[in-house]
Design a protein around this motif. Structure first.
Motif, PDB file in Angstrom:
ATOM      1  N   ASP A   1       1.024  -1.081  -0.079  1.00 59.14           N
ATOM      2  CA  ASP A   1      -0.095  -0.119   0.081  1.00 59.14           C
ATOM      3  C   ASP A   1       1.019   1.150   0.055  1.00 59.14           C
ATOM      4  O   ASP A   1       2.006   1.176   0.624  1.00 59.14           O
ATOM      5  CB  ASP A   1      -0.965  -0.025   1.163  1.00 59.14           C
ATOM      6  N   ALA A   2       0.662   2.254  -0.587  1.00 60.99           N
ATOM      7  CA  ALA A   2       1.309   3.574  -0.880  1.00 60.99           C
ATOM      8  C   ALA A   2       1.718   4.124   0.282  1.00 60.99           C
ATOM      9  O   ALA A   2       2.925   4.429   0.618  1.00 60.99           O
ATOM     10  CB  ALA A   2       0.611   4.418  -1.844  1.00 60.99           C
ATOM     11  N   PRO A   3       0.963   4.475   1.245  1.00 59.02           N
ATOM     12  CA  PRO A   3       1.473   5.192   2.494  1.00 59.02           C
ATOM     13  C   PRO A   3       2.390   4.237   3.235  1.00 59.02           C
ATOM     14  O   PRO A   3       3.365   4.847   3.717  1.00 59.02           O
ATOM     15  CB  PRO A   3       0.197   5.337   3.254  1.00 59.02           C
ATOM     16  N   ALA A   4       2.192   2.918   3.148  1.00 57.26           N
ATOM     17  CA  ALA A   4       3.109   1.932   4.086  1.00 57.26           C
ATOM     18  C   ALA A   4       4.626   2.126   3.151  1.00 57.26           C
ATOM     19  O   ALA A   4       5.536   2.055   3.814  1.00 57.26           O
ATOM     20  CB  ALA A   4       2.725   0.549   4.435  1.00 57.26           C
ATOM     21  N   VAL A   5       4.565   1.630   1.968  1.00 58.74           N
ATOM     22  CA  VAL A   5       5.801   2.072   1.131  1.00 58.74           C
ATOM     23  C   VAL A   5       6.539   3.273   1.227  1.00 58.74           C
ATOM     24  O   VAL A   5       7.697   3.559   1.440  1.00 58.74           O
ATOM     25  CB  VAL A   5       5.533   1.571  -0.171  1.00 58.74           C
ATOM     26  N   LEU A   6       5.668   4.405   1.222  1.00 58.76           N
ATOM     27  CA  LEU A   6       6.198   5.676   1.396  1.00 58.76           C
ATOM     28  C   LEU A   6       7.024   5.979   2.577  1.00 58.76           C
ATOM     29  O   LEU A   6       7.738   6.869   2.727  1.00 58.76           O
ATOM     30  CB  LEU A   6       5.047   6.815   1.120  1.00 58.76           C
ATOM     31  N   LYS A   7       6.702   5.259   3.448  1.00 57.34           N
ATOM     32  CA  LYS A   7       7.600   5.434   4.887  1.00 57.34           C
ATOM     33  C   LYS A   7       9.185   5.204   4.707  1.00 57.34           C
ATOM     34  O   LYS A   7       9.908   5.329   5.654  1.00 57.34           O
ATOM     35  CB  LYS A   7       6.775   5.101   6.113  1.00 57.34           C
ATOM     36  N   LEU A   8       9.292   4.277   3.731  1.00 53.32           N
ATOM     37  CA  LEU A   8      10.818   3.897   3.617  1.00 53.32           C
ATOM     38  C   LEU A   8      11.522   4.636   2.515  1.00 53.32           C
ATOM     39  O   LEU A   8      12.698   4.453   2.468  1.00 53.32           O
ATOM     40  CB  LEU A   8      10.550   2.416   2.954  1.00 53.32           C
ATOM     41  N   VAL A   9      10.823   5.842   1.995  1.00 50.81           N
ATOM     42  CA  VAL A   9      11.378   6.842   1.226  1.00 50.81           C
ATOM     43  C   VAL A   9      12.604   7.779   1.976  1.00 50.81           C
ATOM     44  O   VAL A   9      12.055   8.055   2.872  1.00 50.81           O
ATOM     45  CB  VAL A   9      10.369   7.589   0.247  1.00 50.81           C
ATOM     46  N   CYS A  10      13.584   7.848   1.642  1.00 48.96           N
ATOM     47  CA  CYS A  10      14.613   8.701   2.400  1.00 48.96           C
ATOM     48  C   CYS A  10      14.416  10.294   1.590  1.00 48.96           C
ATOM     49  O   CYS A  10      15.767  10.740   1.633  1.00 48.96           O
ATOM     50  CB  CYS A  10      15.656   8.082   2.494  1.00 48.96           C
ATOM     51  N   THR A  11      13.785  10.579   1.067  1.00 48.52           N
ATOM     52  CA  THR A  11      13.748  12.036   0.609  1.00 48.52           C
ATOM     53  C   THR A  11      12.276  12.873   0.767  1.00 48.52           C
ATOM     54  O   THR A  11      11.410  12.051   1.279  1.00 48.52           O
ATOM     55  CB  THR A  11      14.048  11.865  -1.062  1.00 48.52           C
ATOM     56  N   ASP A  12      12.221  13.980   0.455  1.00 52.15           N
ATOM     57  CA  ASP A  12      11.028  14.531   0.766  1.00 52.15           C
ATOM     58  C   ASP A  12      10.010  14.057   0.067  1.00 52.15           C
ATOM     59  O   ASP A  12      10.218  14.556  -1.406  1.00 52.15           O
ATOM     60  CB  ASP A  12      11.347  16.169   0.546  1.00 52.15           C
ATOM     61  N   THR A  13       8.947  13.998   0.342  1.00 53.23           N
ATOM     62  CA  THR A  13       7.667  13.236  -0.404  1.00 53.23           C
ATOM     63  C   THR A  13       6.459  14.225  -0.675  1.00 53.23           C
ATOM     64  O   THR A  13       5.361  13.778  -0.748  1.00 53.23           O
ATOM     65  CB  THR A  13       7.238  11.901   0.313  1.00 53.23           C
ATOM     66  N   TYR A  14       6.981  15.511  -0.233  1.00 55.43           N
ATOM     67  CA  TYR A  14       5.669  16.381  -0.188  1.00 55.43           C
ATOM     68  C   TYR A  14       5.063  16.509  -1.837  1.00 55.43           C
ATOM     69  O   TYR A  14       3.938  16.491  -1.673  1.00 55.43           O
ATOM     70  CB  TYR A  14       6.403  17.960   0.158  1.00 55.43           C
ATOM     71  N   HIS A  15       5.800  16.543  -2.853  1.00 52.60           N
ATOM     72  CA  HIS A  15       5.156  16.681  -3.940  1.00 52.60           C
ATOM     73  C   HIS A  15       4.392  15.513  -4.415  1.00 52.60           C
ATOM     74  O   HIS A  15       3.285  15.447  -5.073  1.00 52.60           O
ATOM     75  CB  HIS A  15       6.310  17.030  -4.929  1.00 52.60           C
ATOM     76  N   TYR A  16       4.892  14.397  -3.806  1.00 52.80           N
ATOM     77  CA  TYR A  16       4.099  13.150  -3.979  1.00 52.80           C
ATOM     78  C   TYR A  16       2.874  12.923  -3.372  1.00 52.80           C
ATOM     79  O   TYR A  16       1.748  12.615  -3.842  1.00 52.80           O
ATOM     80  CB  TYR A  16       4.867  11.725  -4.101  1.00 52.80           C
ATOM     81  N   GLU A  17       2.967  13.471  -2.154  1.00 49.07           N
ATOM     82  CA  GLU A  17       1.654  13.360  -1.251  1.00 49.07           C
ATOM     83  C   GLU A  17       0.742  14.352  -1.944  1.00 49.07           C
ATOM     84  O   GLU A  17      -0.478  14.262  -1.766  1.00 49.07           O
ATOM     85  CB  GLU A  17       2.112  13.944  -0.067  1.00 49.07           C
ATOM     86  N   MET A  18       1.246  15.720  -2.453  1.00 46.94           N
ATOM     87  CA  MET A  18       0.153  16.494  -2.848  1.00 46.94           C
ATOM     88  C   MET A  18      -0.628  16.050  -4.250  1.00 46.94           C
ATOM     89  O   MET A  18      -1.614  16.187  -4.181  1.00 46.94           O
ATOM     90  CB  MET A  18       1.039  17.806  -3.063  1.00 46.94           C
ATOM     91  N   GLN A  19       0.169  15.411  -4.945  1.00 48.52           N
ATOM     92  CA  GLN A  19      -0.343  14.636  -6.014  1.00 48.52           C
ATOM     93  C   GLN A  19      -1.086  13.687  -5.685  1.00 48.52           C
ATOM     94  O   GLN A  19      -2.465  13.435  -6.409  1.00 48.52           O
ATOM     95  CB  GLN A  19       0.874  13.972  -7.073  1.00 48.52           C
ATOM     96  N   ALA A  20      -0.989  12.762  -4.677  1.00 43.95           N
ATOM     97  CA  ALA A  20      -1.851  11.618  -4.352  1.00 43.95           C
ATOM     98  C   ALA A  20      -3.114  12.201  -3.664  1.00 43.95           C
ATOM     99  O   ALA A  20      -4.245  11.637  -4.049  1.00 43.95           O
ATOM    100  CB  ALA A  20      -1.104  10.884  -3.362  1.00 43.95           C
ATOM    101  N   ILE A  21      -2.961  13.438  -3.060  1.00 42.66           N
ATOM    102  CA  ILE A  21      -4.283  14.088  -2.599  1.00 42.66           C
ATOM    103  C   ILE A  21      -5.243  14.259  -3.638  1.00 42.66           C
ATOM    104  O   ILE A  21      -6.253  14.209  -3.623  1.00 42.66           O
ATOM    105  CB  ILE A  21      -3.861  15.161  -1.569  1.00 42.66           C
TER     106      ILE A  21
END
Length: 317
Positions: A184-204
């Motif tokens: 699931d995207a939220p669980a996998v996203l926690k393993l990313v080691c860079t700023d995920t702001y842009h991805y999260e805005m796109q996901a919203i």
């Protein structure tokens, strides 16, 4: 292994570990039996719906054409996540390759998006049938229904591809343990080691467009349906009109209700274990309940089942 000086603190991840319910060792056997039972009922129930709608001429109408596609989506939706979860409940090694995780996430988005828009199409079909009965055959003829279903299957491709490709092109570092039973995207996203702001805005934005937009269409359709039903002079007419869309309304409530509890709540609202248990509702329970709801609450489906069984018995005799 390290992949260059600029990525000194990062690791090239080739696989993930799906933790699933590994912290509930005593319950894994019971969970396996429950999920396996629900999965078998899901596959058999939805396959039966597809078979009955296909072979019985009385069900060759837009409503059941959409129901047939919904049943197929439910089979594919569970096939994407449940078999791997069942294997992980039995095995100690709970790994999934990087590519397989990306593919699983893509199809999870794709079938979830397709179901949202198909539920909206089914609500529109009921709205036309109840509010504009004299124009129903014109507005919901076979070519129109095929175009609607074709759009349902196509519309989820770009957003699903964007979500999966974007997240798996982000740099991962450190742990490769996904605290979920599927990618699931939220669980996998926690393993990313860079700023995920842009991805999260796109996901919203994608969530609002591809999940909430169909929900708004469903809501508008049912407001129109309710207004029309309340204007009917006959109590029997109101009862029949409402009964034609009650099954769909229950399915929409189950699907959106369980999904919103997980994805539209603040991050700190639930513990990871509670989120995983809630995820079982829309990944396992809801697909199992859909054919039960439509068969038990729909006299036409029950009648078609009886006719199919009767013909089968007659042929055997």
């Amino acid at each position: 292994r390290a992949i260059g000086s600029q990525w000194r603190n990062q690791t090239l991840i080739t696989e993930f570990i799906l933790l699933g319910f590994s912290n509930l060792l005593r319950l894994q056997g019971m969970l396996f039996c429950m999920v396996l039972f629900m999965y078998m009922v899901t596959v058999m129930g939805n396959t039966l719906i597809i078979f009955v709608v296909t072979v019985d001429p009385a069900l060759h109408s837009p409503m059941y054409f959409f129901l047939e596609n919904l049943a197929f989506i439910e089979i594919c939706f569970t096939l994407d996540t449940v078999p791997k979860m069942l294997v992980n409940l039995l095995e100690k090694e709970k790994s999934i390759s990087f590519a397989a995780c990306a593919v699983q996430m893509y199809f999870f988005f794709f079938f979830g998006c397709a179901e949202c828009f198909l539920l909206a199409a089914m609500a529109y079909d009921r709205c036309v049938a109840i509010c504009y009965p004299l124009h129903y055959n014109t507005l919901m003829n076979q070519p129109v229904c095929r175009k609607i279903v074709g759009g349902v299957w196509v519309i989820g491709v770009p957003v699903s591809l964007l979500q999966a490709v974007w997240i798996f092109n982000l740099p991962f570092c450190g742990s490769n343990q996904v605290n979920h039973f599927f990618c699931d995207a939220p669980a996998v996203l926690k393993l990313v080691c860079t700023d995920t702001y842009h991805y999260e805005m796109q996901a919203i934005g994608s969530t609002l467009l591809f999940l909430m937009f169909p929900f708004v269409l469903i809501l508008v359709s049912y407001v129109r349906i309710l207004t029309t039903i309340l204007r009917m002079p006959s109590a029997e007419g109101r009862r029949k009109a409402f009964s034609t869309c009650s099954s769909h309304l229950i399915v929409v409530t189950l699907f959106y209700g369980s999904g919103s509890l997980v994805y539209l709540r603040p991050k700190s609202s639930y513990s990871p274990d509670v989120k995983k248990l809630l995820s079982l509702f829309y990944t396992v329970l809801t697909p199992m309940l859909n054919p039960i709801i439509y068969s038990l609450r729909n006299n036409e489906v029950k009648g078609a089942l009886k006719r199919v069984i009767w013909r089968k018995l007659s042929l055997q005799n």
